[in-house]
Design an enzyme around this catalytic site. Structure first.
Site, PDB file in Angstrom:
ATOM      1  N   CYS A 273       0.797  -1.241   0.000  1.00  0.00           N
ATOM      2  CA  CYS A 273       0.000   0.000   0.000  1.00  0.00           C
ATOM      3  C   CYS A 273       0.827   1.288   0.000  1.00  0.00           C
ATOM      4  CB  CYS A 273      -0.966   0.034   1.180  1.00  0.00           C
ATOM      5  SG  CYS A 273      -1.360  -1.550   1.897  1.00  0.00           S
ATOM      6  N   ARG A 302       7.072 -11.094   5.377  1.00  0.00           N
ATOM      7  CA  ARG A 302       6.586 -10.947   6.753  1.00  0.00           C
ATOM      8  C   ARG A 302       7.237 -12.032   7.609  1.00  0.00           C
ATOM      9  NH1 ARG A 302       0.060 -10.063   5.566  1.00  0.00           N
ATOM     10  NH2 ARG A 302       0.330  -8.257   4.166  1.00  0.00           N
ATOM     11  N   GLN A 320       1.323 -10.601  -3.399  1.00  0.00           N
ATOM     12  CA  GLN A 320      -0.095 -10.215  -3.303  1.00  0.00           C
ATOM     13  C   GLN A 320      -0.567  -9.680  -4.651  1.00  0.00           C
ATOM     14  OE1 GLN A 320      -0.036  -7.497   0.177  1.00  0.00           O
ATOM     15  NE2 GLN A 320      -1.541  -8.893   1.044  1.00  0.00           N
ATOM     16  N   ASP A 322      -2.323  -7.280  -5.539  1.00  0.00           N
ATOM     17  CA  ASP A 322      -2.849  -6.070  -4.927  1.00  0.00           C
ATOM     18  C   ASP A 322      -3.433  -5.111  -5.952  1.00  0.00           C
ATOM     19  OD1 ASP A 322      -3.070  -5.327  -2.267  1.00  0.00           O
ATOM     20  OD2 ASP A 322      -0.903  -5.368  -1.985  1.00  0.00           O
ATOM     21  N   HIS A 324      -5.033  -0.894  -5.597  1.00  0.00           N
ATOM     22  CA  HIS A 324      -5.495   0.218  -4.770  1.00  0.00           C
ATOM     23  C   HIS A 324      -6.274   1.161  -5.667  1.00  0.00           C
ATOM     24  CE1 HIS A 324      -2.066  -1.469  -2.529  1.00  0.00           C
ATOM     25  NE2 HIS A 324      -2.891  -1.290  -1.521  1.00  0.00           N
ATOM     26  N   LYS A 404     -15.019  -3.640   5.651  1.00  0.00           N
ATOM     27  CA  LYS A 404     -14.505  -4.458   4.552  1.00  0.00           C
ATOM     28  C   LYS A 404     -15.482  -5.562   4.184  1.00  0.00           C
ATOM     29  CE  LYS A 404     -11.958  -7.602   7.603  1.00  0.00           C
ATOM     30  NZ  LYS A 404     -10.776  -8.447   7.764  1.00  0.00           N
ATOM     31  N   HIS A 450      -8.477  -0.847  -0.752  1.00  0.00           N
ATOM     32  CA  HIS A 450      -7.518  -1.923  -0.973  1.00  0.00           C
ATOM     33  C   HIS A 450      -8.309  -3.145  -1.430  1.00  0.00           C
ATOM     34  CE1 HIS A 450      -4.566  -0.044   2.002  1.00  0.00           C
ATOM     35  NE2 HIS A 450      -5.705   0.490   2.402  1.00  0.00           N
TER      36      HIS A 450
END
Length: 577
Positions: A273, A302, A320, A322, A324, A404, A450
């Site tokens: 992000c 992580r 990911q 991802d 945005h 979410k 997200h």
């Protein structure tokens, strides 16, 4: 497969069965002391201190035999209410129970008793142990007291219980099927990925696995292009100052890998992000530019606990899928509705059904104006309704920065996996001072969203391995065709011609002309889960045809080579299951 915790009757049954197991253990091992025995999604467990004695696999049958005696005896399960002082007196020789009782407030404490066995418990339980006869002890392992590695290692026994023998038998069959589909086992057998002690929790993708991964990523780019996404790539490592702005340094630092570069502290990104926010902030944006959809297949790291690592399902580095999305407040509902339809389209390609959960504002710790929360939650709910999708409200489970939608996909064994997420964010646009120019020339804060669909490429591949049991659909299979000449000398020429034609058309074909018996080569192709085997003999040469055998089938069909190619092209183009 059923989630025991989600069903009140099954939850009560399994909790009661945990107590019956503890009673049996106490009879067989009088020195046993018990920590907790909760219900979990897969059944129940109990953590037990047996002193110097160690439970072995063969001991589970002995415990089951004692449990059957208890169930047959049919004692009632009785709820008792006692004071904290009475509880401390009752369990005075048990340090684990004393520890539990000490943490309880003064007042009434409940216990449950059957026969000679009694334990602390909130309940509820079934009426009698007679209802607990359809059970199975599944496995045992070690578990630190309170989950703390500095504490004593206890022994944990897992089990499950159902109302009927038929339901138990069906569940045990599903567990056996799940073992056969284990993605770690199939990943090794099919040459998809490997793990190494030199990089714990960091998968190595092998050639066959890379074919699947590349196909999934290409599919992702194609589908996102249709939805008007722009694609970016952000650095894998950024400075401490960025993570301080985003809040990760304060709240997530213990899970981040850090290093020093030119006397500045840097961190490998655990999330994509902040990089996307910097890209948005790089230019000026008008209200006319929104929604702005930015997609990134971003690799993150992580630091997960070593005990939690599990094949591709729990790793320390993953990619990911991802995106945005930056938009105006009036665009939330339409954008989310379009996203739901997009996610639906993607999951349908893999034959995955799903359910949606709407997680709403936490009661206490949240940021932002209450009116904006209510508007955002309503927009997510209305988007589900207008997309024709049911949803379940998960009250208070939203992140502190926004509500979410979570997408729980269901695989071919009925197991659920949380993959897709649509998350509204009221925090990061504020932290990064993001703005766009409105009609009147004023600078306004955009709404940030997200979202992921696969969740992570690695985990999604693991799910697909188990969902398809390694029998991938033709478009996704690492090897699509095995061309098998019956006899090397007589049939190799035409077999090679078939193979080369398939390769020239972009199909993933291999020629198996080894000096092995035909049955052996076909069986090996079946074990390798290759969708199609083409057998080439005298008749096929004469008629310019192929004899087709499908994976998971003993039947064979003879057709022209052109018809087979047309069938293959259609299966790949339509991404048929």
């Amino acid at each position: 497969m059923i989630d025991i915790k989600e069903h009140e009757e099954l939850s009560r049954l399994n909790h009661s069965c945990a107590h019956m197991m503890a009673q049996a253990v106490k009879r067989l091992y009088p020195q046993a002391k018990f920590w907790v025995g909760p219900v979990i999604s897969e059944g129940f467990y109990y953590d037990i201190d047996l002193g110097d004695e160690v439970i072995k696999e063969e001991d589970l049958a002995k415990i089951e035999k004692e449990m059957k005696k208890i169930a047959k005896d049919g004692k009632r399960i009785v709820r008792k209410e006692i004071s904290k002082e009475e509880a401390l007196e009752m369990f005075q020789d048990d340090p684990y129970k004393i520890d539990l009782i000490s943490d309880l407030e003064d007042g009434t404490i409940t216990c449950y008793q059957q026969g000679e066995f009694i334990d602390l418990c909130r309940g509820p339980h079934v009426d009698t142990v007679k209802q607990l006869k359809n059970f199975k002890l599944l496995k045992h392992s070690g578990a630190y007291w309170k989950g703390d590695a500095s504490n004593k290692m206890l022994q944990r026994i897992y089990g499950i219980c159902f109302p009927t023998a038929e339901e138990l038998e069906e569940h045990l069959h599903l567990l056996e099927e799940a073992k056969k589909r284990d993605h770690k086992k199939l990943g090794r057998e099919l040459g998809l990925f490997m793990m190494s002690e030199f990089a714990p929790g960091m998968p190595f993708f092998l050639p066959n696995g890379m074919i699947i991964r590349n196909l999934l990523e290409n599919f992702w780019y194609e589908e996102h292009t249709k939805e008007n996404y722009q694609f970016i790539k952000t650095p894998i490592m950024m400075s401490k100052e960025l993570w301080e702005v985003s809040g990760h340094w304060e709240n997530y630092k213990e899970n981040m890998y850090t290093t020093m570069v030119d006397d500045r502290e840097f961190a490998i990104k655990p999330m994509n992000c902040p990089g996307s926010l910097l890209v948005f902030k790089n230019g000026l944006h008008s209200y006319k530019d929104l929604p702005l959809r930015m997609g990134e297949l971003g690799q993150v790291h992580r630091h997960e606990a070593s005990g939690a690592l599990n094949g591709l399902f729990r790793v320390r580095t993953f990619t990911q899928d991802d995106a945005h999305i930056f938009m105006r407040p009036d665009q939330i509902e339409s954008e989310v509705m379009q996203l739901i339809q997009f996610i639906d389209r993607v999951y349908s390609v893999f034959g995955l059904s799903y359910r949606i959960e709407l997680s709403t504002r936490p009661e206490k710790k949240y940021i932002g104006d209450l009116a904006i929360w209510e508007q955002s939650e309503k927009a997510l709910a209305d988007a589900c309704v207008h997309a024709g999708k049911d949803y379940k409200v998960n009250p208070g489970d939203g992140a502190f920065y926004g509500p979410k939608l979570d997408f729980h996909i269901k695989d071919s064994l009925g197991r659920e996996w949380q993959c897709g997420t649509i998350q509204l964010d009221m925090n990061l646009p504020e932290r990064f001072d993001l703005t766009y120019v409105e009609k009147d020339g004023s600078k306004v804060r955009p709404v940030m969203l997200h979202r992921v669909i696969f969740g992570s490429i690695e985990r999604f591949i693991g799910i697909l391995i188990e969902h398809f049991a390694g029998h991938f659909p033709v478009w996704l299979a690492p090897q699509q065709v095995s061309v098998v000449p019956v006899h090397h000398e007589k049939h190799l020429g035409y077999a090679n011609e078939v193979h080369e034609k398939l390769c020239a058309l972009g199909f993933r074909s291999k020629l198996d002309a080894r000096n092995e018996k035909l049955g052996y080569r076909i069986r090996e192709a079946q074990l390798s889960k290759i969708p199609y085997q083409l057998v080439i003999g005298d008749g096929e040469i004469e008629n310019r045809s192929v004899t087709l055998r499908r994976a998971q089938s003993r039947e064979s069909i003879t057709m022209s080579l052109d018809d087979f190619i047309a069938m293959m092209e259609n299966a790949v183009k339509e991404k048929k299951l």
